[in-house]
Enzyme design. Structure first.
Site, PDB file in Angstrom:
ATOM      1  N   SER A  91      66.436  62.288  -1.311  1.00  0.00           N
ATOM      2  CA  SER A  91      66.279  62.848   0.034  1.00  0.00           C
ATOM      3  C   SER A  91      67.586  62.691   0.809  1.00  0.00           C
ATOM      4  CB  SER A  91      65.162  62.127   0.784  1.00  0.00           C
ATOM      5  OG  SER A  91      63.906  62.438   0.247  1.00  0.00           O
TER       6      SER A  91
ATOM      7  N   HIS B 173      62.814  62.938   7.951  1.00  0.00           N
ATOM      8  CA  HIS B 173      61.771  62.020   7.485  1.00  0.00           C
ATOM      9  C   HIS B 173      62.346  60.672   7.055  1.00  0.00           C
ATOM     10  CE1 HIS B 173      62.670  63.630   3.323  1.00  0.00           C
ATOM     11  NE2 HIS B 173      62.329  62.399   2.968  1.00  0.00           N
TER      12      HIS B 173
ATOM     13  N   ASP C 167      63.621  69.424   8.837  1.00  0.00           N
ATOM     14  CA  ASP C 167      63.752  68.107   8.209  1.00  0.00           C
ATOM     15  C   ASP C 167      65.215  67.682   8.090  1.00  0.00           C
ATOM     16  OD1 ASP C 167      62.845  65.746   7.075  1.00  0.00           O
ATOM     17  OD2 ASP C 167      62.842  66.559   5.033  1.00  0.00           O
TER      18      ASP C 167
END
Length: 280
Positions: free
Chosen positions: A233, A110, A158
């Protein structure tokens, strides 16, 4: 057929679809909704709140150092901290990545998507640090990106790989520092405590922090307690042997819509195999 029966059939279909979908599509709104359970025991909620309050119950600056702390200059030059860097996508976002090969960085899918397939928009700055006076240091330089592998593990996972160019002297980053040692999440169990290392952008810009995380379940990837915010992230998750066993992804609903939990992608056999195939 009355409306209640129709609604029941629709909900059942959605539930079956969600169960059959990939375990790692944690950004998907439908999956997040299905994490919100209608019936949760008071005991489960109490246990969750106790853990949540331990890691999030106070201001981040007041958390015990063993739970959340800045990585100092000396440690940033050591393994595994020197494998961690800031993934910067110009005009879009700032996150974290881990050097896993001579020229390869592992981060989130992402995050990679923000570049829209354009490597020129992305740079990797290992061990970057901006002090409280605004002075920025990049001890290993800033690396341009040669190629973005946005979905090397499949669209439902992801994770993404970023391939770096050598520096202006033709030296690869992996020739300056040792890449992260790849472990496995297969041996992890509920209650294990691991170290999450990254750049929590919403807490401090360009300052590396470590967080102690505690696994709560291995269902649908890694779920764990620990202080994380946007910017984390792509943070590396390491075991006590200094092996990379996962990558932090996000925070989503857990027991119900009011209770969240961290999610990460574990490095199981499949992920490890693709890393070995694609690593440079």
């Amino acid at each position: 057929m009355n409306n209640s029966k129709i609604i029941s059939k629709v909900l059942l279909s959605l539930s079956l679809f969600t169960v059959g979908a990939s375990a790692f599509v944690i950004q998907d709104e439908l999956m997040q909704k299905n994490h919100a359970k209608a019936e949760v025991s008071a005991e489960e909620i109490k246990k969750h709140e106790e853990k949540w309050n331990k890691y999030y119950g106070v201001n981040a600056f007041n958390l015990p150092k063993e739970l959340f702390s800045k990585v100092d200059e000396k440690d940033r030059q050591k393994y595994p901290y020197n494998t961690i860097g800031n993934v910067f996508v110009k005009g879009q976002t700032s996150a974290t990545g881990v050097l896993i090969g001579k020229n390869t960085v592992l981060t989130n899918r992402h995050i990679a998507k923000f570049a829209n397939g354009d490597p020129s928009k992305v740079s990797f700055r290992p061990s970057i640090n901006t002090d409280d006076n605004g002075n920025t240091e990049t001890p290993y330089g800033e690396y341009e990106v040669k190629e973005i592998l946005q979905e090397p593990f499949g669209a439902g996972v992801d994770l993404a790989l970023i391939r770096l160019k050598p520096d202006q002297n033709g030296v690869s980053l992996g020739d300056k520092i040792s890449p992260a040692k790849i472990g496995t999440s297969n041996d992890l169990k509920d209650g294990d405590k691991l170290e999450l290392i990254g750049y929590p952008f919403d807490h401090k810009v360009n300052q590396m922090h470590r967080s102690e995380i505690e696994l709560t379940t291995l269902s649908r990837g890694l779920r764990y307690y620990g202080f994380t915010v946007p910017g984390n992230s792509g943070s590396g998750i390491f075991n006590s042997n200094g092996e990379l066993v996962g990558i932090h992804s996000s925070k989503v609903s857990h027991l119900d819509r009011e209770h969240q939990i961290n999610y990460g992608v574990g490095i199981g056999n499949y992920v490890k195999r693709i890393i070995n195939e694609k690593n440079e």
